[in-house]
Design a protein around this motif. Structure first.
Motif, short mmCIF file in Angstrom:
data_model
loop_
_atom_site.label_atom_id
_atom_site.label_comp_id
_atom_site.label_asym_id
_atom_site.label_seq_id
_atom_site.Cartn_x
_atom_site.Cartn_y
_atom_site.Cartn_z
N LEU A 64 0.81 -1.22 0.00
CA LEU A 64 0.00 0.00 0.00
C LEU A 64 0.84 1.26 0.00
O LEU A 64 1.94 1.31 0.56
N LEU A 65 0.29 2.30 -0.62
CA LEU A 65 0.84 3.66 -0.58
C LEU A 65 -0.18 4.55 0.11
O LEU A 65 -1.35 4.56 -0.28
N GLY A 113 -1.85 4.93 -12.27
CA GLY A 113 -1.44 3.82 -11.43
C GLY A 113 -0.41 4.17 -10.40
O GLY A 113 0.20 3.28 -9.79
N THR A 114 -0.20 5.47 -10.16
CA THR A 114 0.82 5.90 -9.19
C THR A 114 0.21 6.61 -7.98
O THR A 114 0.92 7.18 -7.17
N GLY A 115 -1.12 6.60 -7.90
CA GLY A 115 -1.79 7.29 -6.80
C GLY A 115 -1.81 6.45 -5.54
O GLY A 115 -1.46 5.27 -5.53
N ALA A 116 -2.24 7.09 -4.46
CA ALA A 116 -2.31 6.41 -3.17
C ALA A 116 -3.45 5.39 -3.15
O ALA A 116 -4.45 5.53 -3.85
N ASP A 117 -3.27 4.39 -2.30
CA ASP A 117 -4.34 3.44 -2.04
C ASP A 117 -5.27 3.99 -0.95
O ASP A 117 -6.48 3.81 -0.99
N PRO A 335 -8.08 -3.42 -2.82
CA PRO A 335 -9.17 -2.82 -2.04
C PRO A 335 -9.37 -3.42 -0.66
O PRO A 335 -9.73 -2.72 0.28
N LYS A 336 -9.12 -4.74 -0.53
CA LYS A 336 -9.26 -5.36 0.79
C LYS A 336 -8.21 -4.83 1.74
O LYS A 336 -8.51 -4.41 2.87
N ALA A 337 -6.95 -4.84 1.31
CA ALA A 337 -5.86 -4.37 2.16
C ALA A 337 -6.04 -2.89 2.49
O ALA A 337 -5.76 -2.45 3.62
N ALA A 338 -6.49 -2.11 1.50
CA ALA A 338 -6.66 -0.67 1.71
C ALA A 338 -7.75 -0.39 2.74
O ALA A 338 -7.58 0.44 3.64
N GLN A 339 -8.87 -1.07 2.62
CA GLN A 339 -9.95 -0.89 3.59
C GLN A 339 -9.52 -1.37 4.97
O GLN A 339 -9.84 -0.74 5.99
#
Length: 438
Positions: A64-65, A113-117, A335-339
């Motif tokens: 993640l970013l 594709g370089t934005g934050a999660d 999306p799972k890791a980000a949430q």
């Protein structure tokens, strides 16, 4: 047969999740919006799938970013990143991006594709982020947020009936007072006006009370204290503008009662000027937020913080509250890791740690009675004032309000217009600006 069907259903869901990937470079806003809807449905499906589990499981190989502003806020993200990786094995990189800049950055970097999660942004950006298809709803952990967090925080990070954000802190403003001038915090503005008879010395820039008059963020507390509002239906109805209502005009007249003890033009009462005079002991009291505590302490002035004084009719000034928030990007590949990260960062334990690092008030109800918070003389008053505050409207049209609204305060304070005319002109400017966007 049931086992076979269950296996096939799981297989279909797996391919469905893979198909709901990040928007590709060149996707239209319509495509992005569809992706947001897909991600929302995905999160809802995940919520059902995880009904027997306490949390999501991060995707295999996820990383993640996270964007957050520099300073103590960034230090907190660094701390969370380490703890998150320890617990879930997901590496997290922190990148310094200012909260007000995150929306624009993600609109550019997300498709590439370089934005934050996950990223931090003010809650009043919620409407714009949703309209642009940049974030996904907080579908998996929304019930926890609604149950555990202050209503102002929940309302602030919701839009169109859906909850999107993960609140990290709530901010509002209160009264800073010089204890050498006011041994006890003034309870009413009438007390402040009375004190001015013995303290004011305008020739030497000594004033009993000051604030940034032309800053609508601060001055709105007088308007709202008498029942005025920006947008109707809790700040969500762009067609119901209340800054020129009878209540708003009454609030403006209440504010003008202070002109007698602060006989300066609005340009001479900017935040920079007010803070400087207060820190040198030339101002008895000022309106400001928790961000000003550190510098005021450093100045050495003997001060305290209290709730805003009552208006002449006994009503509480109703200031704005701002909610610091984490959002999950619609472009994230994980999306799972980000949430999971956003939820982990806003757990009770993490937000208590955030308070220790930033001294910003966590909007979690269970933390309101935490001794380290309620016994902090520079924090507790803001927490008390927050109960009278309302979240800044988060619909995109709010960005059209600040300039004309601030100009209205300056106009009637400086005697260039009546409160009625100034506020009606501001309201009409906002209505025309909204209409031009339709």
């Amino acid at each position: 047969m049931k086992k076979i069907l269950s296996f096939l259903l799981a297989l279909v869901l797996t391919f469905s999740l893979a198909a709901c990937g990040s928007p590709k470079n060149g996707d239209s806003k319509e495509d992005v919006s569809k992706t947001t809807e897909n991600n929302s449905s995905q999160a809802s499906t995940q919520n059902k799938d995880q009904a027997s589990s306490s949390e999501l499981k991060p995707e295999e190989g996820a990383s993640l970013l996270v964007w957050e502003s520099k300073g103590k806020e960034g230090d907190f993200i660094k701390y969370v990143a380490k703890e998150f990786e320890k617990k879930y094995g997901v590496p997290v990189k922190y990148e310094e991006v200012g909260t007000v800049d995150a929306e624009g950055r993600l609109a550019q970097d997300g498709p590439a594709g370089t934005g934050a999660d996950v990223f931090a942004a003010p809650h009043d950006h919620t409407g714009g982020l949703v309209s642009s298809g940049l974030i996904v709803p907080n579908s998996v952990y929304g019930d926890r947020i609604k149950k555990e967090f202050m209503k102002a925080a929940v309302d602030g990070v919701s839009y169109g009936g859906k909850l999107y954000g993960y609140p990290t802190a709530i901010e509002t403003y209160a009264l800073f007072y010089n204890k050498d001038i006011f041994p006890e915090a003034p309870k009413t503005f009438d007390e402040i006006i009375a004190k001015a008879k013995e303290f004011n010395d305008t020739d030497n820039n000594k004033y009993t009370f000051m604030w940034d008059v032309a800053n609508a963020y601060f001055s709105h507390c007088f308007i709202a204290g008498e029942g005025g509002y920006i947008f109707g239906k809790g700040g969500t109805d762009k067609n119901d503008i209340g800054i020129d209502s009878k209540s708003a005009i009454a609030g403006a007249k209440e504010m003008l009662k202070l002109k007698g003890i602060l006989p300066v033009n609005s340009g001479d009462s900017s935040s920079q000027i007010v803070e400087g005079l207060f820190q040198e002991g030339s101002v008895g009291a000022m309106i400001n937020g928790p961000w000003a505590v550190a510098a005021t302490k450093k100045s050495g002035v003997n001060f305290g913080v209290a709730t805003l004084p009552l208006l002449s009719d006994g009503k509480h000034p109703t200031g704005f509250s701002g909610i610091r928030t984490l959002f999950v990007s619609a472009y994230t590949k994980y999306p799972k890791a980000a949430q999971l990260f956003a939820n982990f960062a806003t757990s009770k334990e993490m937000l208590l740690k955030r308070y220790e690092i930033t001294h910003q008030i966590p909007p979690v109800k269970a933390l309101m009675d935490e001794p380290t918070i309620k016994n902090d003389e520079y924090v507790a008053p803001f927490l008390e004032q927050a109960q009278y505050a309302v979240p800044m409207p988060s619909i995109p049209q709010m960005q059209l309000v600040w300039e004309p609204y601030g100009a209205a305060f300056a106009a009637f304070w400086n005697g260039e217009s009546t409160p009625e005319d100034a506020l009606k002109n501001a309201a009409e400017t906002v209505r025309e600006a909204i209409k031009s966007q339709e």
